[in-house]
Design a protein around this motif. Structure first.
Motif, mmCIF file in Angstrom:
data_model
loop_
_atom_site.group_PDB
_atom_site.id
_atom_site.type_symbol
_atom_site.label_atom_id
_atom_site.label_comp_id
_atom_site.label_asym_id
_atom_site.label_seq_id
_atom_site.Cartn_x
_atom_site.Cartn_y
_atom_site.Cartn_z
ATOM 1 N N GLY A 23 0.777 -1.226 0.000
ATOM 2 C CA GLY A 23 0.000 0.000 0.000
ATOM 3 C C GLY A 23 0.813 1.283 0.000
ATOM 4 N N VAL A 24 2.105 1.217 -0.251
ATOM 5 C CA VAL A 24 2.946 2.420 -0.281
ATOM 6 C C VAL A 24 2.697 3.183 -1.575
ATOM 7 C CG1 VAL A 24 5.353 3.194 -0.529
ATOM 8 C CG2 VAL A 24 4.743 1.530 1.234
ATOM 9 N N THR A 25 2.700 4.518 -1.464
ATOM 10 C CA THR A 25 2.600 5.373 -2.649
ATOM 11 C C THR A 25 3.804 6.299 -2.689
ATOM 12 O OG1 THR A 25 0.182 5.378 -2.615
ATOM 13 C CG2 THR A 25 1.245 7.183 -3.789
ATOM 14 N N LEU A 26 4.531 6.252 -3.791
ATOM 15 C CA LEU A 26 5.576 7.235 -4.086
ATOM 16 C C LEU A 26 4.975 8.107 -5.174
ATOM 17 C CD1 LEU A 26 8.747 4.931 -4.215
ATOM 18 C CD2 LEU A 26 7.767 6.125 -2.255
ATOM 19 N N HIS A 37 8.239 13.175 -8.435
ATOM 20 C CA HIS A 37 8.046 12.067 -7.495
ATOM 21 C C HIS A 37 9.269 11.943 -6.588
ATOM 22 C CE1 HIS A 37 5.376 11.100 -10.925
ATOM 23 N NE2 HIS A 37 4.558 10.725 -9.954
ATOM 24 N N PRO A 38 9.143 11.220 -5.486
ATOM 25 C CA PRO A 38 10.241 11.143 -4.512
ATOM 26 C C PRO A 38 11.448 10.338 -4.993
ATOM 27 C CG PRO A 38 8.187 10.249 -3.604
ATOM 28 C CD PRO A 38 7.944 10.531 -5.035
ATOM 29 N N THR A 39 12.566 10.609 -4.312
ATOM 30 C CA THR A 39 13.783 9.835 -4.478
ATOM 31 C C THR A 39 14.085 9.181 -3.143
ATOM 32 O OG1 THR A 39 14.675 11.318 -6.157
ATOM 33 C CG2 THR A 39 16.267 9.947 -4.948
ATOM 34 N N LEU A 40 14.230 7.859 -3.161
ATOM 35 C CA LEU A 40 14.639 7.126 -1.961
ATOM 36 C C LEU A 40 16.084 6.711 -2.189
ATOM 37 C CD1 LEU A 40 11.595 4.696 -1.435
ATOM 38 C CD2 LEU A 40 11.811 7.084 -0.768
ATOM 39 N N THR A 41 16.971 7.103 -1.292
ATOM 40 C CA THR A 41 18.361 6.676 -1.425
ATOM 41 C C THR A 41 18.468 5.263 -0.843
ATOM 42 O OG1 THR A 41 19.020 7.734 0.630
ATOM 43 C CG2 THR A 41 19.193 9.061 -1.387
ATOM 44 N N ASN A 42 19.656 4.804 -0.547
ATOM 45 C CA ASN A 42 19.867 3.416 -0.098
ATOM 46 C C ASN A 42 19.355 3.148 1.313
ATOM 47 O OD1 ASN A 42 21.202 3.042 -2.535
ATOM 48 N ND2 ASN A 42 23.195 3.496 -1.648
ATOM 49 N N VAL A 52 4.524 8.944 0.295
ATOM 50 C CA VAL A 52 5.684 9.822 0.170
ATOM 51 C C VAL A 52 5.437 10.606 -1.107
ATOM 52 C CG1 VAL A 52 8.196 9.947 0.082
ATOM 53 C CG2 VAL A 52 7.095 8.067 1.311
ATOM 54 N N LEU A 53 5.236 11.916 -0.969
ATOM 55 C CA LEU A 53 4.691 12.694 -2.073
ATOM 56 C C LEU A 53 5.569 13.872 -2.469
ATOM 57 C CD1 LEU A 53 1.023 12.854 -0.722
ATOM 58 C CD2 LEU A 53 1.983 11.196 -2.344
ATOM 59 N N GLY A 54 5.723 14.058 -3.770
ATOM 60 C CA GLY A 54 6.432 15.212 -4.299
ATOM 61 C C GLY A 54 7.887 14.919 -4.597
ATOM 62 N N PRO A 55 8.589 15.897 -5.180
ATOM 63 C CA PRO A 55 9.989 15.711 -5.569
ATOM 64 C C PRO A 55 10.927 15.889 -4.375
ATOM 65 C CG PRO A 55 9.273 17.894 -6.192
ATOM 66 C CD PRO A 55 8.071 17.198 -5.619
ATOM 67 N N ILE A 56 10.747 15.056 -3.358
ATOM 68 C CA ILE A 56 11.542 15.136 -2.137
ATOM 69 C C ILE A 56 12.564 14.000 -2.126
ATOM 70 C CG2 ILE A 56 9.660 16.235 -0.876
ATOM 71 C CD1 ILE A 56 9.155 13.538 0.526
#
Length: 176
Positions: A23-26, A37-42, A52-56
């Motif tokens: 159910g996660v939303t990026l 859209h978001p960036t998730l690092t390692n 997690v919303l937006g260019p964060i």
């Protein structure tokens, strides 16, 4: 990107060893061109149902609690929970041994937080109640001094705080 369950927007970036639960939303916050859209690092963990919303950017080792809504950058090794997301735990220089110990004591940590993570609202209320009890002790001492010096103080009874008691041994408040 809206197939089923997990939603990953077209400009989202996901680093190595990230965990996204069901159910996660990026997601994006606009239709403008470019990065939205978001960036998730390692080594990021995003709990079930989190948005997690937006260019964060969610930086390395960060954890997002279940059902949280995050719209601001998350620093490395922070834990964010709630709506809107707020930091409940931050480790600027994480201790690897402490992290391993926590992982062993908690076991499977499926939702990005643990039972050892403090609730910020409960912590704030606990602090306020402890402060009130200490102020009452100080006020009692002042009233005794005024009385000893010959002054008069009206005797006003205060209502008891329900759901909390003063721990006599440690002079601190406990919340039920």
């Amino acid at each position: 990107d809206h197939g089923m369950g997990v939603v990953i927007g077209e400009t989202a970036e996901i680093g190595d060893d990230c965990t996204l639960y069901h159910g996660v939303t990026l997601g994006g916050t606009s239709w403008k061109g470019g990065k939205r859209h978001p960036t998730l690092t390692n080594n990021v963990v995003v709990g079930a149902g989190a948005k997690v919303l937006g260019p964060i950017t969610v930086h390395e080792g960060a954890r997002i609690g279940s059902n949280s809504v995050v719209v601001k950058d998350v620093a490395a090794n922070e834990t964010v929970v709630g709506i809107p997301g707020r930091v409940v735990r931050s480790q600027k220089n994480p201790d690897k041994k402490a992290q391993e110990k926590l992982a062993q004591s908690v076991g499977f940590d499926a939702y990005g937080t643990s039972t050892q993570t403090l609730d910020p609202v409960a912590s704030a209320i606990h602090g306020l109640i402890e402060h009130i009890h200490l102020m009452e002790k100080r006020m009692d001492s002042m009233c005794q001094t005024i009385h000893r010096l010959g002054g008069e103080m009206p005797d006003v009874s205060m209502p008891e705080l329900e759901g909390c008691e003063l721990d006599k041994d440690q002079d601190s408040a406990k919340v039920d």
